[in-house]
Design an enzyme around this catalytic site. Structure first.
Site, PDB file in Angstrom:
ATOM      1  N   ARG A 101      38.637  47.202  56.778  1.00 47.00           N
ATOM      2  CA  ARG A 101      39.217  45.906  57.129  1.00 47.00           C
ATOM      3  C   ARG A 101      39.203  45.017  55.889  1.00 47.00           C
ATOM      4  O   ARG A 101      38.263  45.084  55.078  1.00 47.00           O
ATOM      5  CB  ARG A 101      38.410  45.224  58.240  1.00 47.00           C
ATOM      6  CG  ARG A 101      38.595  45.820  59.623  1.00 47.00           C
ATOM      7  CD  ARG A 101      40.005  45.573  60.177  1.00 47.00           C
ATOM      8  NE  ARG A 101      40.189  46.091  61.531  1.00 47.00           N
ATOM      9  CZ  ARG A 101      40.705  47.283  61.831  1.00 47.00           C
ATOM     10  NH1 ARG A 101      41.119  48.100  60.878  1.00 47.00           N
ATOM     11  NH2 ARG A 101      40.845  47.639  63.095  1.00 47.00           N
ATOM     12  N   HIS A 156      48.268  48.788  55.423  1.00 46.24           N
ATOM     13  CA  HIS A 156      47.430  49.145  56.586  1.00 46.24           C
ATOM     14  C   HIS A 156      48.001  50.385  57.279  1.00 46.24           C
ATOM     15  O   HIS A 156      48.357  50.349  58.470  1.00 46.24           O
ATOM     16  CB  HIS A 156      47.343  47.960  57.572  1.00 46.24           C
ATOM     17  CG  HIS A 156      46.174  48.078  58.513  1.00 46.24           C
ATOM     18  ND1 HIS A 156      45.427  47.008  58.921  1.00 46.24           N
ATOM     19  CD2 HIS A 156      45.616  49.151  59.135  1.00 46.24           C
ATOM     20  CE1 HIS A 156      44.476  47.402  59.750  1.00 46.24           C
ATOM     21  NE2 HIS A 156      44.577  48.712  59.906  1.00 46.24           N
TER      22      HIS A 156
HETATM   23  P1  NAP Z   1      32.473  54.373  63.805  1.00 46.17           P
HETATM   24  O1  NAP Z   1      32.566  55.763  64.297  1.00 46.17           O
HETATM   25  O2  NAP Z   1      32.019  53.304  64.730  1.00 46.17           O
HETATM   26  O3  NAP Z   1      31.526  54.396  62.511  1.00 46.17           O
HETATM   27  C1  NAP Z   1      31.045  53.233  61.923  1.00 46.17           C
HETATM   28  C2  NAP Z   1      30.000  53.579  60.884  1.00 46.17           C
HETATM   29  O4  NAP Z   1      29.625  52.387  60.193  1.00 46.17           O
HETATM   30  C3  NAP Z   1      28.718  54.172  61.490  1.00 46.17           C
HETATM   31  O5  NAP Z   1      28.218  55.196  60.669  1.00 46.17           O
HETATM   32  C4  NAP Z   1      27.776  52.973  61.474  1.00 46.17           C
HETATM   33  O6  NAP Z   1      26.394  53.302  61.379  1.00 46.17           O
HETATM   34  C5  NAP Z   1      28.209  52.283  60.200  1.00 46.17           C
HETATM   35  N1  NAP Z   1      27.781  50.879  60.208  1.00 46.17           N
HETATM   36  C6  NAP Z   1      28.085  49.910  61.085  1.00 46.17           C
HETATM   37  N2  NAP Z   1      27.468  48.760  60.767  1.00 46.17           N
HETATM   38  C7  NAP Z   1      26.745  49.019  59.662  1.00 46.17           C
HETATM   39  C8  NAP Z   1      25.875  48.252  58.865  1.00 46.17           C
HETATM   40  N3  NAP Z   1      25.608  46.965  59.139  1.00 46.17           N
HETATM   41  N4  NAP Z   1      25.287  48.840  57.804  1.00 46.17           N
HETATM   42  C9  NAP Z   1      25.517  50.144  57.530  1.00 46.17           C
HETATM   43  N5  NAP Z   1      26.322  50.936  58.255  1.00 46.17           N
HETATM   44  C10 NAP Z   1      26.935  50.384  59.309  1.00 46.17           C
HETATM   45  O7  NAP Z   1      33.885  53.889  63.245  1.00 46.17           O
HETATM   46  P2  NAP Z   1      35.105  54.785  62.704  1.00 46.17           P
HETATM   47  O8  NAP Z   1      35.885  55.350  63.820  1.00 46.17           O
HETATM   48  O9  NAP Z   1      34.584  55.727  61.678  1.00 46.17           O
HETATM   49  O10 NAP Z   1      36.010  53.644  62.028  1.00 46.17           O
HETATM   50  C11 NAP Z   1      35.502  52.800  61.015  1.00 46.17           C
HETATM   51  C12 NAP Z   1      36.447  51.641  60.794  1.00 46.17           C
HETATM   52  O11 NAP Z   1      37.641  52.085  60.132  1.00 46.17           O
HETATM   53  C13 NAP Z   1      36.983  50.970  62.050  1.00 46.17           C
HETATM   54  O12 NAP Z   1      36.041  50.041  62.583  1.00 46.17           O
HETATM   55  C14 NAP Z   1      38.246  50.289  61.561  1.00 46.17           C
HETATM   56  O13 NAP Z   1      37.971  48.961  61.166  1.00 46.17           O
HETATM   57  C15 NAP Z   1      38.639  51.111  60.330  1.00 46.17           C
HETATM   58  N6  NAP Z   1      39.940  51.784  60.532  1.00 46.17           N
HETATM   59  C16 NAP Z   1      40.955  51.495  59.672  1.00 46.17           C
HETATM   60  C17 NAP Z   1      42.162  52.148  59.816  1.00 46.17           C
HETATM   61  C18 NAP Z   1      43.292  51.886  58.862  1.00 46.17           C
HETATM   62  O14 NAP Z   1      44.416  52.349  59.104  1.00 46.17           O
HETATM   63  N7  NAP Z   1      43.068  51.220  57.765  1.00 46.17           N
HETATM   64  C19 NAP Z   1      42.342  53.089  60.838  1.00 46.17           C
HETATM   65  C20 NAP Z   1      41.286  53.350  61.685  1.00 46.17           C
HETATM   66  C21 NAP Z   1      40.076  52.688  61.529  1.00 46.17           C
HETATM   67  P3  NAP Z   1      25.644  54.125  62.524  1.00 46.17           P
HETATM   68  O15 NAP Z   1      26.213  55.525  62.430  1.00 46.17           O
HETATM   69  O16 NAP Z   1      24.239  54.064  62.148  1.00 46.17           O
HETATM   70  O17 NAP Z   1      26.005  53.447  63.827  1.00 46.17           O
HETATM   71  C1  GLV Z   2      43.312  50.638  62.722  1.00 44.48           C
HETATM   72  O1  GLV Z   2      43.156  49.865  61.850  1.00 44.48           O
HETATM   73  C2  GLV Z   2      42.323  50.978  63.703  1.00 44.48           C
HETATM   74  O2  GLV Z   2      41.293  50.293  63.764  1.00 44.48           O
HETATM   75  O3  GLV Z   2      42.538  51.956  64.438  1.00 44.48           O
END
Ligand code: NAP
Ligand code: GLV
Length: 306
Positions: free
Chosen positions: A221, A269
């Protein structure tokens, strides 16, 4: 069950049609103001009015992984918020990050410039052991990216809130190990959720801790990066460049200093798109299991923020 679809910037008709095919026993409508109360909602950035009018929702199914925008709204207190996990996004994220990493590591932009200028020249090969990749966030996407980067034999580090073990990667945990993680990282990849704890996590102090010649890949983000802190570190050479897919304001305004910056690659994005077929199938599976009282993956902890 009555299900409402409300997604900003998305053509509703094909989604509603696909949801009706996947969940034929339910009544599914595109939301219009004043619609009757529904049991579940499928949403992306809905207006506050949507939730104000829908106090009875049991399930709110987000059409993406990140729920930061959703959690800023006043949601019906009992509603369970469910995010997409993977749904075809992990492989896209892996290819996007590997592309950005390899393009930088192999100096492909410089070669392209040379060719444009009529040159046929070689650069000294660089060692991948000098390009340790540090991934912030080891969730659904971060772990898939770590695996993909390891295939190209870059050293991989990971950082998360709770302790993780990843084969072949060195993992760091929590605030107390954050500085050590940064100091060992040259290419920083952000795959954190945006929460009060992670807002502005890439700033002058933290980016200065990266190894000299550092590189930033932000695919999470825009709020994770203090945008004005990046430019001086690029100017003084501590950072070699950045690939940024997300911004505090999207679309990135005309005239923003990141546009046309020679060391910054900007994408709109798009690193991991929500794919309709996979997403609808996942929501249909989860909604059906939820209605049966079975456990489902991707339930958001509203207190924690992800
Ligand atoms: P997820 O499965 O919820 O993983 C989040 C990770 O971040 C977990 O390992 C979590 O730790 C860690 N985390 C959260 N808060 C933290 C903190 N304060 N300090 C250290 N580590 C922390 O999420 P995901 O599915 O991988 O997605 C991640 C993010 O990618 C989404 O929230 C979204 O904003 C972004 N995204 C972007 C796009 C794009 O097109 N640009 C697309 C999809 C997603 P724990 O494992 O210990 O809980
Ligand atoms: C895209 O940014 C998502 O959070 O899936």
């Amino acid at each position: 069950m009555h299900i409402l679809f409300c997604a900003d910037g998305t053509k509703a008709a094909p989604w509603v049609e696909a949801l009706r095919v996947a969940l034929p026993q339910h009544d599914i409508e595109d939301w219009q103001p004043g619609a009757p109360a529904a049991d579940h909602a499928v949403v992306w950035s809905p207006p506050q009015q949507f939730f104000d009018e829908q106090p009875r929702l049991k399930g709110v199914f987000n059409l993406g992984a990140g729920v930061d925008a959703l959690l800023k709204l006043r949601l019906p207190p009992p509603a369970t918020v469910v995010r997409i996990d993977d749904g075809g996004m992990a492989v896209q994220m892996a290819e996007f990050v590997c592309h950005a990493l390899i393009r930088h590591f192999r100096e492909l932009d410089a070669y392209e410039d040379d060719i444009q200028q009529g040159k046929w020249s070689y650069r000294k090969p660089r060692s991948r052991t000098d390009f340790t990749v540090g991934i912030m966030g080891l969730g659904v996407l971060g772990q898939r990216v770590a695996q993909a980067v390891q295939h190209f034999e870059f050293p991989v580090l990971g950082w998360s809130r709770t302790a993780k073990e990843l084969p072949g990667a060195r993992c760091f945990t929590g605030a107390e190990q954050f500085d050590d993680f940064l100091a060992a990282t040259r290419v920083l990849v952000c795959l954190l959720p945006l929460t009060p704890e992670t807002e502005g996590i890439m700033n002058a102090r933290t980016l200065a801790r990266l190894q000299p010649g550092g590189y930033v890949i932000n695919v999470a983000r825009g709020g994770h990066l203090v945008e004005e802190d990046l430019l001086p570190l690029l100017a003084n050479g501590h950072l070699a460049g950045a690939t940024l897919d997300v911004f505090r304001t999207e679309p990135l305004p005309a005239g923003h200093p990141f546009r046309n910056h020679p060391k910054i690659t900007v994408t709109p994005h798009t690193s991991a798109r929500t794919l309709r077929e996979e997403t609808v199938a996942q929501i249909a599976r989860k909604l059906t299991a939820f209605e049966r009282g079975e456990p489902i993956a991707g339930v958001v902890d509203r207190e924690r923020g992800y």
